[in-house]
Design a protein around this motif. Sequence first.
Motif, PDB file in Angstrom:
ATOM      1  N   GLU A 144      40.129  36.964  41.671  1.00  0.00           N
ATOM      2  CA  GLU A 144      38.883  36.356  41.207  1.00  0.00           C
ATOM      3  C   GLU A 144      37.670  37.271  41.333  1.00  0.00           C
ATOM      4  O   GLU A 144      36.689  37.099  40.616  1.00  0.00           O
ATOM      5  N   VAL A 145      37.708  38.243  42.237  1.00  0.00           N
ATOM      6  CA  VAL A 145      36.575  39.169  42.354  1.00  0.00           C
ATOM      7  C   VAL A 145      36.961  40.593  41.943  1.00  0.00           C
ATOM      8  O   VAL A 145      36.196  41.536  42.154  1.00  0.00           O
ATOM      9  N   GLY A 146      38.156  40.738  41.370  1.00  0.00           N
ATOM     10  CA  GLY A 146      38.564  42.049  40.862  1.00  0.00           C
ATOM     11  C   GLY A 146      38.883  43.059  41.933  1.00  0.00           C
ATOM     12  O   GLY A 146      38.814  44.266  41.693  1.00  0.00           O
ATOM     13  N   TYR A 147      39.260  42.578  43.130  1.00  0.00           N
ATOM     14  CA  TYR A 147      39.592  43.502  44.220  1.00  0.00           C
ATOM     15  C   TYR A 147      41.044  43.949  44.080  1.00  0.00           C
ATOM     16  O   TYR A 147      41.886  43.739  44.948  1.00  0.00           O
ATOM     17  N   THR A 148      41.324  44.531  42.937  1.00  0.00           N
ATOM     18  CA  THR A 148      42.645  45.033  42.596  1.00  0.00           C
ATOM     19  C   THR A 148      42.464  46.262  41.711  1.00  0.00           C
ATOM     20  O   THR A 148      41.372  46.510  41.196  1.00  0.00           O
ATOM     21  N   THR A 149      43.532  47.011  41.537  1.00  0.00           N
ATOM     22  CA  THR A 149      43.507  48.147  40.622  1.00  0.00           C
ATOM     23  C   THR A 149      44.136  47.731  39.303  1.00  0.00           C
ATOM     24  O   THR A 149      45.300  47.319  39.279  1.00  0.00           O
ATOM     25  N   LYS A 150      43.367  47.823  38.238  1.00  0.00           N
ATOM     26  CA  LYS A 150      43.884  47.455  36.922  1.00  0.00           C
ATOM     27  C   LYS A 150      45.064  48.352  36.557  1.00  0.00           C
ATOM     28  O   LYS A 150      44.996  49.572  36.685  1.00  0.00           O
ATOM     29  N   TRP A 151      46.153  47.720  36.129  1.00  0.00           N
ATOM     30  CA  TRP A 151      47.405  48.413  35.807  1.00  0.00           C
ATOM     31  C   TRP A 151      48.002  49.104  37.036  1.00  0.00           C
ATOM     32  O   TRP A 151      48.796  50.011  36.929  1.00  0.00           O
ATOM     33  N   GLY A 152      47.596  48.610  38.205  1.00  0.00           N
ATOM     34  CA  GLY A 152      48.196  49.065  39.457  1.00  0.00           C
ATOM     35  C   GLY A 152      48.770  47.865  40.170  1.00  0.00           C
ATOM     36  O   GLY A 152      49.738  47.259  39.710  1.00  0.00           O
ATOM     37  N   ASP A 153      48.135  47.464  41.284  1.00  0.00           N
ATOM     38  CA  ASP A 153      48.661  46.345  42.053  1.00  0.00           C
ATOM     39  C   ASP A 153      48.383  44.991  41.416  1.00  0.00           C
ATOM     40  O   ASP A 153      48.881  43.971  41.905  1.00  0.00           O
ATOM     41  N   ASN A 154      47.609  44.924  40.313  1.00  0.00           N
ATOM     42  CA  ASN A 154      47.323  43.617  39.718  1.00  0.00           C
ATOM     43  C   ASN A 154      48.284  43.245  38.594  1.00  0.00           C
ATOM     44  O   ASN A 154      48.067  42.255  37.889  1.00  0.00           O
ATOM     45  N   VAL A 155      49.351  44.025  38.399  1.00  0.00           N
ATOM     46  CA  VAL A 155      50.317  43.680  37.353  1.00  0.00           C
ATOM     47  C   VAL A 155      51.704  43.483  37.955  1.00  0.00           C
ATOM     48  O   VAL A 155      51.924  43.682  39.142  1.00  0.00           O
ATOM     49  N   GLY A 156      52.633  43.083  37.110  1.00  0.00           N
ATOM     50  CA  GLY A 156      54.000  42.827  37.525  1.00  0.00           C
ATOM     51  C   GLY A 156      54.636  41.878  36.531  1.00  0.00           C
ATOM     52  O   GLY A 156      54.002  41.446  35.569  1.00  0.00           O
ATOM     53  N   ASP A 157      55.890  41.538  36.737  1.00  0.00           N
ATOM     54  CA  ASP A 157      56.589  40.633  35.828  1.00  0.00           C
ATOM     55  C   ASP A 157      56.388  39.170  36.198  1.00  0.00           C
ATOM     56  O   ASP A 157      56.374  38.299  35.329  1.00  0.00           O
ATOM     57  N   PHE A 158      56.237  38.901  37.479  1.00  0.00           N
ATOM     58  CA  PHE A 158      55.982  37.530  37.923  1.00  0.00           C
ATOM     59  C   PHE A 158      55.138  37.601  39.196  1.00  0.00           C
ATOM     60  O   PHE A 158      55.208  38.578  39.943  1.00  0.00           O
ATOM     61  N   ALA A 159      54.304  36.579  39.400  1.00  0.00           N
ATOM     62  CA  ALA A 159      53.298  36.635  40.464  1.00  0.00           C
ATOM     63  C   ALA A 159      53.318  35.348  41.289  1.00  0.00           C
ATOM     64  O   ALA A 159      52.583  34.406  40.993  1.00  0.00           O
ATOM     65  N   PRO A 160      54.124  35.293  42.331  1.00  0.00           N
ATOM     66  CA  PRO A 160      54.292  34.054  43.103  1.00  0.00           C
ATOM     67  C   PRO A 160      53.052  33.554  43.829  1.00  0.00           C
ATOM     68  O   PRO A 160      52.905  32.350  44.043  1.00  0.00           O
ATOM     69  N   ILE A 161      52.153  34.462  44.264  1.00  0.00           N
ATOM     70  CA  ILE A 161      51.005  34.010  45.064  1.00  0.00           C
ATOM     71  C   ILE A 161      49.669  34.226  44.359  1.00  0.00           C
ATOM     72  O   ILE A 161      48.613  34.095  44.958  1.00  0.00           O
ATOM     73  N   ALA A 162      49.699  34.528  43.068  1.00  0.00           N
ATOM     74  CA  ALA A 162      48.473  34.873  42.356  1.00  0.00           C
ATOM     75  C   ALA A 162      47.512  33.709  42.189  1.00  0.00           C
ATOM     76  O   ALA A 162      46.352  33.920  41.868  1.00  0.00           O
ATOM     77  N   ASN A 163      47.962  32.489  42.407  1.00  0.00           N
ATOM     78  CA  ASN A 163      47.061  31.340  42.341  1.00  0.00           C
ATOM     79  C   ASN A 163      46.857  30.701  43.707  1.00  0.00           C
ATOM     80  O   ASN A 163      46.530  29.517  43.813  1.00  0.00           O
ATOM     81  N   PHE A 164      47.038  31.503  44.757  1.00  0.00           N
ATOM     82  CA  PHE A 164      46.759  31.043  46.117  1.00  0.00           C
ATOM     83  C   PHE A 164      45.765  32.000  46.771  1.00  0.00           C
ATOM     84  O   PHE A 164      45.894  33.218  46.655  1.00  0.00           O
ATOM     85  N   THR A 165      44.777  31.442  47.464  1.00  0.00           N
ATOM     86  CA  THR A 165      43.781  32.267  48.146  1.00  0.00           C
ATOM     87  C   THR A 165      44.415  32.998  49.331  1.00  0.00           C
ATOM     88  O   THR A 165      45.527  32.676  49.766  1.00  0.00           O
TER      89      THR A 165
END
Length: 252
Positions: A144-165
């Motif tokens: 939500e605040v973009g504290y990720t690297t685009k096309w780095g740790d913010n991607v993948g095939d499936f994201a189990p915890i991406a909607n949990f704080t």
Amino acid sequence: MEKTDVQKIISWIRDYFDKNSWAKGAILGMSGGKDSLVVAKLCAEALGKDRVLGIIMPNGNMLDIDDANKSCKIIGIDYKIVDISSAYNDILNISSPVIKEKGESVNSVTTINIAPRVRMTVLYSIGASLDYLVANTSNLSEFEVGYTTKWGDNVGDFAPIANFTKSEVCEIGLILGLPEKLVHKTPSDGLSGMSDEQKLGFSYNELDKFIRTGCVGLNHDKIVKMHNNSEHKRQGVLRYKNTLPNHFDKNC
């Protein structure tokens, strides 16, 4: 957070692999932090330990390598160590002349973000040959605040915890029976030498409260600005959906 909520995530992962029945397993980067620990455990519960592969990727020195090793052993998954320093240096060396030719110097945005992108390339390289799908390990607070690297740790095939704080990820970890010391470990990017909260300028508790309720203290404007400025990063990854309120979701 209840046990039934965690079981729903596990079932979601299992269903995802049932739909992608060609996939032999899941692969993910193990950083030594709580997010990769929790995602690895969820995948192991859903698929079985023998179908989860952890990759520890130091860029030369890695401060959290002991915790990364420990995390894999606690869950009981196979893991390998891949030093990315040569690839990191090669990319930096071939990029630097172009940057300098344009009258600029290589800044921290470049030097910090190369490593996560190399790590994701490594995961997809190994995963492609093994027929493994890449698990994303980012949480909602980071997204939500973009504290990720685009096309780095913010991607993948499936994201189990991406909607949990971040706070909810800790709850999930404890419900899964993971060690409290690792679940409540101070979050850091492992890149800058600073904790996440030092870099963000506010606490995860404050951010998580705003995400779920819209209430925040002195950092309201800063959080909203970071969210708006990072919209370009929140694209192209399948997220697990839940019914918890999200202040940033216009559909609430």
